[in-house]
Design an enzyme around this catalytic site. Structure first.
Site, mmCIF file in Angstrom:
data_model
loop_
_atom_site.group_PDB
_atom_site.id
_atom_site.type_symbol
_atom_site.label_atom_id
_atom_site.label_comp_id
_atom_site.label_asym_id
_atom_site.label_seq_id
_atom_site.Cartn_x
_atom_site.Cartn_y
_atom_site.Cartn_z
ATOM 1 N N HIS A 158 1.174 0.959 -13.075
ATOM 2 C CA HIS A 158 1.904 -0.263 -13.433
ATOM 3 C C HIS A 158 3.397 0.046 -13.461
ATOM 4 O O HIS A 158 3.807 1.084 -13.986
ATOM 5 C CB HIS A 158 1.439 -0.774 -14.802
ATOM 6 C CG HIS A 158 2.096 -2.060 -15.177
ATOM 7 N ND1 HIS A 158 1.740 -3.275 -14.620
ATOM 8 C CD2 HIS A 158 3.107 -2.323 -16.026
ATOM 9 C CE1 HIS A 158 2.515 -4.221 -15.117
ATOM 10 N NE2 HIS A 158 3.354 -3.674 -15.976
ATOM 11 N N ARG A 201 -14.231 -15.999 -10.631
ATOM 12 C CA ARG A 201 -13.857 -14.595 -10.811
ATOM 13 C C ARG A 201 -15.089 -13.683 -10.921
ATOM 14 O O ARG A 201 -15.111 -12.584 -10.381
ATOM 15 C CB ARG A 201 -13.003 -14.476 -12.087
ATOM 16 C CG ARG A 201 -12.236 -13.186 -12.193
ATOM 17 C CD ARG A 201 -11.366 -13.163 -13.434
ATOM 18 N NE ARG A 201 -10.243 -14.075 -13.412
ATOM 19 C CZ ARG A 201 -9.113 -13.878 -12.717
ATOM 20 N NH1 ARG A 201 -8.971 -12.797 -11.997
ATOM 21 N NH2 ARG A 201 -8.137 -14.748 -12.759
ATOM 22 N N GLY A 228 0.789 -1.236 0.000
ATOM 23 C CA GLY A 228 0.000 0.000 0.000
ATOM 24 C C GLY A 228 0.815 1.276 0.000
ATOM 25 O O GLY A 228 0.325 2.320 0.447
ATOM 26 N N LEU A 238 -5.548 -6.537 -19.640
ATOM 27 C CA LEU A 238 -4.633 -6.383 -18.507
ATOM 28 C C LEU A 238 -3.488 -5.422 -18.833
ATOM 29 O O LEU A 238 -2.799 -5.591 -19.845
ATOM 30 C CB LEU A 238 -4.060 -7.761 -18.128
ATOM 31 C CG LEU A 238 -3.071 -7.759 -16.956
ATOM 32 C CD1 LEU A 238 -3.791 -7.456 -15.651
ATOM 33 C CD2 LEU A 238 -2.340 -9.089 -16.872
#
Ligand code: GAR
Length: 223
Positions: A105, A61, A12, A140
């Site tokens: 990312h 999922r 985090g 993704l």
């Protein structure tokens, strides 16, 4: 005041950078798929709702995503911020929050999607590596790019040193991107990121750089 929901899976630190950035918004909740995520405790200490939707409690999922979407929506967010959230989201989830969901990312996308980005960058021998904030789409680690930061890969780097150099930049560009969105300086129009107002772009980042000058880095800033 606009409302943000942050999704995390672990440490985090990007979430912390958002807390510390004093954004013009309320962080309404931090939600994790992982009950052991360290970031949950930090959120609680800062009097922010910290919830868990554990993917292990769901058979598949789509049922996990439905529960997660319901939990996120219950906080009526203007913005959903994925900060080290390591679950792949279904198209239904992504569509529901389209145009108001960001991800960070640890690579210069579209290079090195997926995991182990720093080791893969080292293995490829790239001279520049970095991080990317982008709108989330169903593919993704793809999606319209808001901001990127590049760092040099230095001789002698290993995965840990390179990751640390990138992470420092993650903590700069994520709050910047979120602030731009909150202030309507960035929007998503027909799948392209549009900037409203002038931005000042830094000169090129060159790596390796001339020895007497050292590697050049910079960050887009507003004028
Ligand atoms: C960050 O490096 C983030 O970019 C990455 O996970 C790390 C989380 O660290 N995210 C992804 O790889 C998403 N594909 P943090 O929990 O300390 O923010």
């Amino acid at each position: 005041m606009k409302r943000i929901v942050v999704l995390i899976s672990g440490r985090g630190s990007n979430m912390r950078a958002l807390f510390e950035a004093k954004l013009p918004a309320t962080i309404a909740a931090v939600i994790s798929n992982n009950p052991a995520a360290a970031g949950l405790e930090y959120a609680r200490r800062h009097n922010v709702e910290a919830r868990v939707v554990n993917h292990r409690d769901f058979p598949d999922r789509s049922s996990f995503d439905a529960a997660l979407a319901a939990e996120v929506a219950s906080f009526t967010p203007d913005l959903v911020v994925l900060a080290g959230f390591m679950r792949i989201l279904t198209e239904t989830f992504v569509t529901r929050f389209a145009g108001r969901m960001l991800n960070i990312h640890p690579s210069l996308l579209p290079a090195f999607t997926g995991v182990n980005t720093h080791q893969r960058a080292l293995d490829e021998g790239v001279r520049l590596h970095g991080c990317t904030v982008h709108f989330v789409t169903a593919t993704l680690d793809h999606g319209p790019i808001v901001i990127q930061a590049a760092v040099p890969v230095l001789p002698g780097d290993d995965e840990a040193t390179l990751a640390a150099r990138v992470l420092e930049q993650e903590h700069r560009i994520y709050p910047t991107a979120v602030r731009w969105l909150l202030e309507d300086k960035v929007s998503l129009e027909q799948g392209r990121v549009k900037f409203h107002g002038a931005l000042c772009f830094p000169a090129a980042v060159i790596s390796p750089a001339e020895q007497d000058k050292g590697p050049r880095t910079g960050q887009a800033r507003e004028v």
